[in-house]
Write an enzyme that holds these catalytic residues in place. Structure first.
Site, mmCIF file in Angstrom:
data_model
loop_
_atom_site.group_PDB
_atom_site.id
_atom_site.type_symbol
_atom_site.label_atom_id
_atom_site.label_comp_id
_atom_site.label_asym_id
_atom_site.label_seq_id
_atom_site.Cartn_x
_atom_site.Cartn_y
_atom_site.Cartn_z
ATOM 1 N N HIS A 171 -0.417 7.074 3.683
ATOM 2 C CA HIS A 171 0.913 6.706 4.199
ATOM 3 C C HIS A 171 1.925 7.723 3.690
ATOM 4 O O HIS A 171 2.097 7.875 2.477
ATOM 5 C CB HIS A 171 1.313 5.317 3.714
ATOM 6 C CG HIS A 171 0.341 4.246 4.082
ATOM 7 N ND1 HIS A 171 0.118 3.840 5.375
ATOM 8 C CD2 HIS A 171 -0.497 3.500 3.318
ATOM 9 C CE1 HIS A 171 -0.792 2.882 5.395
ATOM 10 N NE2 HIS A 171 -1.185 2.665 4.153
ATOM 11 N N ASN B 102 1.365 -3.319 8.163
ATOM 12 C CA ASN B 102 2.402 -4.158 7.531
ATOM 13 C C ASN B 102 3.385 -3.310 6.735
ATOM 14 O O ASN B 102 4.552 -3.673 6.588
ATOM 15 C CB ASN B 102 1.750 -5.191 6.612
ATOM 16 C CG ASN B 102 1.053 -6.273 7.407
ATOM 17 O OD1 ASN B 102 1.705 -7.149 7.953
ATOM 18 N ND2 ASN B 102 -0.267 -6.200 7.503
ATOM 19 N N ALA C 26 0.795 -1.224 0.000
ATOM 20 C CA ALA C 26 0.000 0.000 0.000
ATOM 21 C C ALA C 26 0.833 1.281 0.000
ATOM 22 O O ALA C 26 0.305 2.358 0.257
ATOM 23 C CB ALA C 26 -0.936 -0.015 1.213
HETATM 24 N N1 LIG Z 1 1.738 -5.456 2.751
HETATM 25 C C1 LIG Z 1 0.774 -4.547 2.670
HETATM 26 O O1 LIG Z 1 0.990 -3.426 2.189
HETATM 27 C C2 LIG Z 1 -0.582 -4.874 3.157
HETATM 28 C C3 LIG Z 1 -0.829 -6.046 3.822
HETATM 29 N N2 LIG Z 1 -2.086 -6.344 4.244
HETATM 30 C C4 LIG Z 1 -2.275 -7.600 4.963
HETATM 31 O O2 LIG Z 1 -2.694 -8.597 4.055
HETATM 32 C C5 LIG Z 1 -3.488 -9.572 4.762
HETATM 33 C C6 LIG Z 1 -4.819 -9.803 4.035
HETATM 34 O O3 LIG Z 1 -5.539 -8.613 3.981
HETATM 35 P P1 LIG Z 1 -7.093 -8.610 3.581
HETATM 36 O O4 LIG Z 1 -7.321 -9.451 2.399
HETATM 37 O O5 LIG Z 1 -7.531 -7.217 3.577
HETATM 38 O O6 LIG Z 1 -7.702 -9.338 4.871
HETATM 39 P P2 LIG Z 1 -9.189 -9.902 5.081
HETATM 40 O O7 LIG Z 1 -9.454 -9.825 6.546
HETATM 41 O O8 LIG Z 1 -10.146 -9.276 4.148
HETATM 42 O O9 LIG Z 1 -9.031 -11.449 4.681
HETATM 43 C C7 LIG Z 1 -8.166 -12.302 5.357
HETATM 44 C C8 LIG Z 1 -8.665 -13.724 5.203
HETATM 45 O O10 LIG Z 1 -7.662 -14.590 5.718
HETATM 46 C C9 LIG Z 1 -8.270 -15.573 6.546
HETATM 47 N N3 LIG Z 1 -7.287 -15.986 7.551
HETATM 48 C C10 LIG Z 1 -6.799 -15.273 8.596
HETATM 49 N N4 LIG Z 1 -5.916 -15.980 9.288
HETATM 50 C C11 LIG Z 1 -5.833 -17.188 8.679
HETATM 51 C C12 LIG Z 1 -5.096 -18.371 8.934
HETATM 52 N N5 LIG Z 1 -4.256 -18.470 9.997
HETATM 53 N N6 LIG Z 1 -5.248 -19.434 8.106
HETATM 54 C C13 LIG Z 1 -6.094 -19.352 7.051
HETATM 55 N N7 LIG Z 1 -6.835 -18.268 6.765
HETATM 56 C C14 LIG Z 1 -6.700 -17.192 7.564
HETATM 57 C C15 LIG Z 1 -9.496 -14.908 7.132
HETATM 58 O O11 LIG Z 1 -10.479 -15.863 7.498
HETATM 59 C C16 LIG Z 1 -9.954 -14.013 5.981
HETATM 60 O O12 LIG Z 1 -10.873 -14.662 5.127
HETATM 61 C C17 LIG Z 1 -3.666 -9.025 6.182
HETATM 62 O O13 LIG Z 1 -2.700 -9.583 7.055
HETATM 63 C C18 LIG Z 1 -3.379 -7.549 6.004
HETATM 64 O O14 LIG Z 1 -2.960 -6.922 7.181
HETATM 65 C C19 LIG Z 1 -3.134 -5.521 3.977
HETATM 66 C C20 LIG Z 1 -2.926 -4.342 3.329
HETATM 67 C C21 LIG Z 1 -1.625 -3.884 2.922
HETATM 68 O O1 LIG Z 2 -3.533 -1.189 3.198
HETATM 69 C C1 LIG Z 2 -2.982 -0.313 3.860
HETATM 70 O O2 LIG Z 2 -3.191 0.903 3.706
HETATM 71 C C2 LIG Z 2 -1.937 -0.673 4.855
HETATM 72 C C3 LIG Z 2 -2.239 -1.815 5.679
HETATM 73 O O3 LIG Z 2 -3.361 -2.143 5.984
HETATM 74 C C4 LIG Z 2 -1.092 -2.582 6.171
HETATM 75 O O4 LIG Z 2 0.056 -2.184 5.921
HETATM 76 O O5 LIG Z 2 -1.313 -3.615 6.836
#
Ligand SMILES: NC(=O)C1=CN([C@@H]2O[C@H](COP(=O)(O)OP(=O)(O)OC[C@H]3O[C@@H](n4cnc5c(N)ncnc54)[C@H](O)[C@@H]3O)[C@@H](O)[C@H]2O)C=CC1
Ligand SMILES: O=C([O-])CC(=O)C(=O)O
Length: 254
Positions: free
Chosen positions: A205, A177, A121
């Site tokens: 951000h 993250n 992001a």
């Molecule tokens: N690197 C980056 O810039 C970003 C990273 N993220 C991270 O990416 C990940 C996914 O984000 P979203 O899709 O928005 O989340 P979300 O909450 O919409 O979906 C996550 C899914 O993973 C499942 N889940 C959670 N823990 C689990 C496990 N131990 N085993 C199997 N399934 C599991 C949940 O049931 C849910 O369906 C999160 O950790 C979030 O913080 C999100 C945004 C930016």
């Molecule tokens: O999606 C974003 O803006 C950032 C976020 O949630 C993350 O870094 O976990």
């Protein structure tokens, strides 16, 4: 390339709806979630398979894309890497645990597996990586999100966190993250501020980097995902681009 997805939420839904097998030979074939119904729904939508046996899935994938949670990375990444299978990891905060980081690094090296961390992001990682070993003196991240994104019921702007990235990811594992990504790009525990702001509807951000090279500032004003306001659209889009880039002959940027 056969891909298995861990986590069938906001990011996975966007990726699955934008990647079709005709694209660069990428087939997102397997869908795993601790919530089986979510896995089944997305598998049905994408014409793939809902995974009940995670270990069995590993016999038929070339790459595993994690978009679930830092806990899922800690639990499942070692199993994937031990089989020599590459990963894309979105929940990068997991790597701020130095013991875990060293463990997975060794497993990946021993099994010739690679871990790819998308820019997610934020913008500006190219510059941070370039200057990391060339007199980089200061890197800060200020993240501003709405009460809805941060899960707070607050009417006025408030600083929720001020400190190091390693602590930020412990207190806000699903929101910051990006702080871990920046820290890993420059190999230091960066300074982070998290602000809840009722006057924004974006996930903002702001990165500032200063050093011998000069100074830069990037501001990313993200639209949140409809399905999960914590998460920005750009996070999913960056993973899509990373997946497609494995096939590129000429790479642009770092
Ligand atoms: N690197 C980056 O810039 C970003 C990273 N993220 C991270 O990416 C990940 C996914 O984000 P979203 O899709 O928005 O989340 P979300 O909450 O919409 O979906 C996550 C899914 O993973 C499942 N889940 C959670 N823990 C689990 C496990 N131990 N085993 C199997 N399934 C599991 C949940 O049931 C849910 O369906 C999160 O950790 C979030 O913080 C999100 C945004 C930016
Ligand atoms: O999606 C974003 O803006 C950032 C976020 O949630 C993350 O870094 O976990």
């Amino acid at each position: 390339m056969n891909v298995g997805i861990i986590g069938c939420g906001a990011i996975a839904n966007i990726i699955a709806s934008r990647i079709v097998p005709e694209d660069n030979n990428i087939e997102i074939k397997y869908f795993y979630d601790k919530d089986v119904e979510r896995a089944e729904n997305l598998a049905t939508f994408a014409g793939g398979v809902a995974v009940l046996d995670f270990d069995a899935m590993l016999d038929d994938v070339d790459l595993v894309l994690e978009c679930a949670s830092p806990d899922s990375v800690k639990l499942l990444a070692p199993k994937v890497l031990e089989k020599g299978i590459d990963m894309i990891v979105m929940s990068i905060g997991a790597f701020m645990d130095t013991g875990f980081y060293t463990k997975v690094l060794n497993i990946a090296r021993e099994n010739d597996a690679h871990i790819h961390l998308p820019s997610g992001a934020i913008v500006g990682l190219d510059g941070i990586k370039a200057v990391a070993d060339f007199g980089l003196k200061e890197v800060t991240l200020v993240t501003r999100k709405s009460p809805k994104s941060l899960g707070k019921d607050i009417g006025t702007e408030e600083i929720l966190f001020e400190g190091k990235a390693s602590q930020a990811v412990k207190e806000f594992p699903l929101n910051i993250n990006v702080a871990a990504t920046i820290s890993m790009a420059c190999n230091r525990d960066i300074d982070v501020k998290i602000i809840v702001d009722p006057n924004v509807d974006r996930n903002v951000h702001e990165i500032t980097a200063k050093g011998d090279f000069g100074e830069f500032k990037t501001i990313t004003m993200n639209h949140p995902c409809a399905a999960n306001p914590k998460t920005s659209m750009l996070a999913a889009i960056s993973a899509i681009k990373l997946l497609k880039s494995f096939d590129e002959t000429i790479s642009v940027g770092l």
